[in-house]
Design an enzyme around this catalytic site. Structure first.
Site, PDB file in Angstrom:
ATOM      1  N   CYS A 260      36.239 123.752  55.774  1.00 32.72           N
ATOM      2  CA  CYS A 260      35.895 122.403  54.953  1.00 32.72           C
ATOM      3  C   CYS A 260      35.396 122.361  53.769  1.00 32.72           C
ATOM      4  CB  CYS A 260      34.597 121.789  55.945  1.00 32.72           C
ATOM      5  SG  CYS A 260      34.772 121.145  57.770  1.00 32.72           S
ATOM      6  N   ILE A 261      34.232 122.994  53.330  1.00 30.53           N
ATOM      7  CA  ILE A 261      33.767 122.803  52.047  1.00 30.53           C
ATOM      8  C   ILE A 261      34.673 123.547  50.849  1.00 30.53           C
ATOM      9  CG2 ILE A 261      31.673 123.106  50.423  1.00 30.53           C
ATOM     10  CD1 ILE A 261      29.965 123.364  53.103  1.00 30.53           C
TER      11      ILE A 261
END
Length: 428
Positions: A260-261
């Site tokens: 994700c990040i």
């Protein structure tokens, strides 16, 4: 009710099991035949998902897996949970979404609901995926079949993170699509959060991950600033988090990992250019976070220099290959970058991770495939010049590490409270 879930990884598999527990019959679809065979045999390939849970769903007839996408014609709804990586130019790669759309489109029946859960830029669902589905099915979204986006909110390894109780954001292509998607997720998830469109739901997921990326970048930058002032950023964060309002604790580290990040914010950066917009916060956060592995290597070099040892030829152990504690998920792990940087400087490198006994083929770092985790014992650890703690797994005995290793570079504050020798631990 019978549904299909495409992509049986860290998102698709727990979602499948939650629907199965809720009485919905789930057909899991994946192109990986080995995964499919494991699941049908009641076996798990993800550490924090128990084989018992899979076997129970299979035995109850509520879950089965297959590689044959023509079986989409058996289901009332299809949920797509496939990877959305960046390509070599750090641009969005939605090829997995497009190929999935092409695979299921010929088998869509009228009235079927298709939901995308993969994180992506606003417009993917109602533009890119819709076009592929309509072309391949000869059906029209919003009229002949329903279309929606509902972002995943998985937090692997967090025992408090359960699919059933995490509020589910849902955006539909039309109001009727939204109602159909709400009816589907309402069978398995307690709280639904409807929004006005697929794009609003896509943007919601990006905001969640951009928020984390920017705040992690902030504490990573402060780590360097406070370090220069001989102030421990970890002590400062612990003190600041006692404020009962207006502050949320984020923690520094050796770089960003997970699916994700490190990736998702750049989906918005890329899409924003189409509208003549710049995403300066996102890009600055990316610069700071991607610079952290180099900072860790420089600290390791300082520690070695203090022992009158060069980096070239030194033996360095990376402790923790998974991107976060207590999971076997090594996607986008900064440990791979650390391994590459150390090797480029001439160090002899190895890793230890009780959750990742052997490195499998990865998209970004295939050259490490087949490398095995070294044993955890005094003789092995004493043989390394420096140990870099990249991931702080709870099952690691850090007192043993202090007793056995001559030098430790700690990026996770894992040695706090452990009895160590003077100048043995270097924070990074």
């Amino acid at each position: 009710m019978k549904i299909g879930i495409v992509g049986l990884g860290y998102v698709g598999l727990p979602l499948s099991l939650q629907f199965a527990r809720s009485g919905v019959t789930v057909l899991g679809l994946d192109i990986d035949r080995i995964k499919v065979e494991s699941l049908n045999g009641g076996r798990s390939y993800i550490k924090h998902i128990s084989a018992e849970a899979i076997a129970e769903a299979v035995k109850a007839g509520k879950f089965s897996a297959a590689t044959d996408f023509s079986r989409i014609k058996e289901v009332e709804a299809v949920i797509i949970c496939v990877p959305t990586p960046l390509n070599k130019n750090r641009e969005p790669d939605i090829s997995f979404i497009i190929e999935t759309g092409k695979s299921i489109a010929p088998h869509l029946a009228k009235g079927t609901l298709v939901v995308l859960e993969s994180t992506t830029y606003p417009g993917t669902t109602d533009e890119d995926l819709r076009a592929v589905l309509e072309a391949g099915s000869k059906l029209k979204a919003g009229t002949d079949f329903h279309l929606a986006f509902s972002p995943e909110r998985e937090d692997p390894g967090n025992v408090q993170s359960k699919v059933e109780i995490i509020p589910k954001v849902i955006g539909g292509y039309t109001p009727a699509c939204l109602e159909r998607a709400k009816a589907l997720y309402g069978r398995a998830i307690k709280t639904l959060v409807p929004v006005s469109s697929c794009r609003a739901a896509e943007a919601t997921k990006l905001l969640e991950n951009i928020f984390r990326s920017v705040n992690i970048a902030l504490v990573n930058e402060l780590k360097l600033v406070y370090g220069a002032m001989d102030i421990d950023v970890w002590e400062v964060i612990q003190a600041a988090k006692t404020k009962p309002f207006g502050f949320m604790a984020f923690y520094p580290g050796p770089g960003l990992g997970g699916h994700c990040i490190p990736i998702d914010p750049f989906y918005l950066t890329w899409k924003a250019r189409e509208f003549g917009q710049n995403t300066r916060f996102i890009e600055l956060a990316g610069e700071i976070n991607t610079a952290m592995p180099a900072h860790v290597i420089n600290r390791a070099a300082e520690a070695l220099n203090a022992m009158k040892k060069p980096m070239n030829g030194s033996r360095v152990l990376i402790l923790g290959l998974a991107y976060k504690p207590n999971v076997d998920d090594d996607r986008e792990s900064p440990s791979y970058v650390l391994l590459d940087l150390l090797k480029a400087r001439g160090a002899e490198v190895a890793y230890h991770d009780p959750y990742v006994p052997v490195i499998h083929v990865t998209r970004e770092h295939p050259h490490w495939a087949g490398t095995r985790s070294v044993s955890w014992n005094r003789e092995t650890l004493q043989n390394f010049d420096v140990v870099i703690i990249a991931t702080s797994h709870q099952m690691v005995n850090y007192q043993e590490l202090a007793d056995w290793a001559s030098c430790i570079v700690d990026t996770r504050n894992a040695m706090a409270g452990v009895k160590t020798k003077t100048r043995q631990v270097w924070k990074a």
